[in-house]
Design a protein around this motif. Sequence first.
Motif, mmCIF file in Angstrom:
data_model
loop_
_atom_site.group_PDB
_atom_site.id
_atom_site.type_symbol
_atom_site.label_atom_id
_atom_site.label_comp_id
_atom_site.label_asym_id
_atom_site.label_seq_id
_atom_site.Cartn_x
_atom_site.Cartn_y
_atom_site.Cartn_z
ATOM 1 N N GLY A 210 55.560 33.536 67.128
ATOM 2 C CA GLY A 210 54.422 34.250 67.221
ATOM 3 C C GLY A 210 53.121 33.643 67.633
ATOM 4 N N ASP A 211 52.956 32.383 68.233
ATOM 5 C CA ASP A 211 51.747 31.881 68.401
ATOM 6 C C ASP A 211 50.968 31.493 67.366
ATOM 7 N N HIS A 212 51.724 31.539 66.295
ATOM 8 C CA HIS A 212 50.860 30.988 64.951
ATOM 9 C C HIS A 212 50.909 29.483 64.858
ATOM 10 N N PHE A 213 50.097 28.891 63.949
ATOM 11 C CA PHE A 213 50.039 27.428 63.925
ATOM 12 C C PHE A 213 50.149 26.858 62.459
ATOM 13 N N LYS A 214 50.774 25.798 62.323
ATOM 14 C CA LYS A 214 51.037 25.294 60.783
ATOM 15 C C LYS A 214 50.374 23.883 60.837
ATOM 16 N N LEU A 215 49.974 23.375 59.456
ATOM 17 C CA LEU A 215 49.333 22.068 59.396
ATOM 18 C C LEU A 215 50.460 21.127 60.000
ATOM 19 N N ALA A 216 49.674 20.261 60.601
ATOM 20 C CA ALA A 216 50.618 18.996 60.836
ATOM 21 C C ALA A 216 49.928 17.609 60.658
ATOM 22 N N ALA A 217 50.076 16.645 61.441
ATOM 23 C CA ALA A 217 49.534 15.265 61.238
ATOM 24 C C ALA A 217 48.059 15.332 61.084
ATOM 25 N N GLN A 218 47.462 14.282 60.787
ATOM 26 C CA GLN A 218 46.118 14.126 60.485
ATOM 27 C C GLN A 218 45.586 12.440 61.128
ATOM 28 N N TYR A 219 44.565 12.243 61.660
ATOM 29 C CA TYR A 219 44.311 11.023 61.952
ATOM 30 C C TYR A 219 42.638 10.605 61.523
ATOM 31 N N ALA A 220 42.630 9.360 61.634
ATOM 32 C CA ALA A 220 41.295 8.826 61.413
ATOM 33 C C ALA A 220 40.672 8.200 62.497
ATOM 34 N N TYR A 221 39.246 8.625 62.891
ATOM 35 C CA TYR A 221 38.490 7.914 63.991
ATOM 36 C C TYR A 221 37.421 7.502 63.449
ATOM 37 N N LYS A 222 36.821 6.439 63.865
ATOM 38 C CA LYS A 222 35.271 5.738 63.437
ATOM 39 C C LYS A 222 34.405 5.926 64.305
ATOM 40 N N PRO A 223 33.384 6.500 64.128
ATOM 41 C CA PRO A 223 32.280 6.582 64.888
ATOM 42 C C PRO A 223 31.448 5.109 64.945
ATOM 43 N N ASP A 224 30.762 4.826 65.908
ATOM 44 C CA ASP A 224 29.913 3.507 66.083
ATOM 45 C C ASP A 224 28.853 3.277 64.727
ATOM 46 N N ALA A 225 28.426 4.293 64.248
ATOM 47 C CA ALA A 225 27.381 4.045 63.291
ATOM 48 C C ALA A 225 27.406 5.256 62.369
ATOM 49 N N SER A 226 26.840 5.213 61.130
ATOM 50 C CA SER A 226 26.956 6.280 60.141
ATOM 51 C C SER A 226 26.181 7.486 60.564
ATOM 52 N N PHE A 227 25.005 7.393 61.441
ATOM 53 C CA PHE A 227 24.293 8.381 62.021
ATOM 54 C C PHE A 227 24.993 9.172 63.042
ATOM 55 N N LEU A 228 26.057 8.646 63.555
ATOM 56 C CA LEU A 228 26.805 9.236 64.598
ATOM 57 C C LEU A 228 27.993 10.160 64.261
ATOM 58 N N GLY A 229 27.923 11.264 64.759
ATOM 59 C CA GLY A 229 29.131 12.212 64.639
ATOM 60 C C GLY A 229 29.727 12.586 65.808
ATOM 61 N N VAL A 230 30.831 13.445 65.468
ATOM 62 C CA VAL A 230 31.669 13.849 66.665
ATOM 63 C C VAL A 230 31.595 15.340 66.839
#
Length: 352
Positions: A210-230
């Motif tokens: 039915g084109d619903h979505f369920k929770l799946a994997a999660q990953y970690a990404y690190k920005p270059d500096a603390s003041f930088l977000g994604v």
Amino acid sequence: MRLRTVLATTTAGLAAATCLTAAAGPANASNSVTANAGNTRTTNACSPSVSIDRFSDALDKTTYDGTFVGNFSALAVDKDGSIAALEDRSSLFDLNAKTLQPKRVVPLADENGAALDSEGLAIDRDGTRLITSETEPSIRRYSADGKILDRLPVPSSLLVAPAGRAVSNQTFEGLTLLPGGHTLLASMEYPIAGDTSGAVRFQTWTRTKGDHFKLAAQYAYKPDASFLGVPEVQALPDGRLLVLERGFTSGVGNTVRLYLADPRHATNTSKIDTLTGQPGVHLIKKTLLADIADCPTLGATAKQPQPNPLLDNIEGMVITGKEKGAYKVLLVSDDNQNAVQTTRFYYLRVRV
């Protein structure tokens, strides 16, 4: 989001909306600058991997159908080829892909009719819109006319405190469907409480009946500096990602960098309570493609200090096609309806 500001301690102290009158195509030299096609690689290179064709300020401080045109947080290509442009104050615009001229605006709201802090956008295969809001955070499915059709589950740790460990206005910013449309990925903008490594969580969902979505994997990404977000992520056909990192330093201006990231061999962090830089946790690998400050100015002007007058609060990104081995990538800045910021579209060519 209303961009998080950091005061640089090592650095010395350093209009009303109008109706849209831009004609089809670039309005004039000050609003849109086009690259010399014969010299793209030399005069318009931001890096060996990225060049900029042109920019457009045609929509800056304009209105359409009584709605301010700006505050743009995300872009997507719609099924008819037009550009869907999401603004973070609960409106979704349809823009002509060639002229950027608005064709329609649809108001958005939550189940109680309240406004959203709408940040991420993906258009599903049936034309419905998957849209994030930073306040809870949430991901809802909307019809093309703005009706709520579904709401996706969110891990408790990613909810805004006190329900979870996230900080308000620093949650789901980027949203993209991975190749094949079976997996949806959302990027947190900043780390949650307890994640002292500085890494941000990228959450995924998989499609069900039915084109619903369920929770799946999660990953970690690190920005270059603390003041930088994604602020944005976009999936490439091979499963890798284009990732924007963005920050602001008072008196200096914006930092905006474009990365190629590969989540395919990263650790699933969905069962890891805190990310402290512990061994055995493999982050998403990333490679710098370009610092947008290194792009040619193309005659752009800025209303506040910037390392490059071309820069502004770039927050939205979409891949619009591929030509001669390069992806055509459209960026947009969020002017926060602020007189010293600009709604600006950037036309890039990216080789990966």
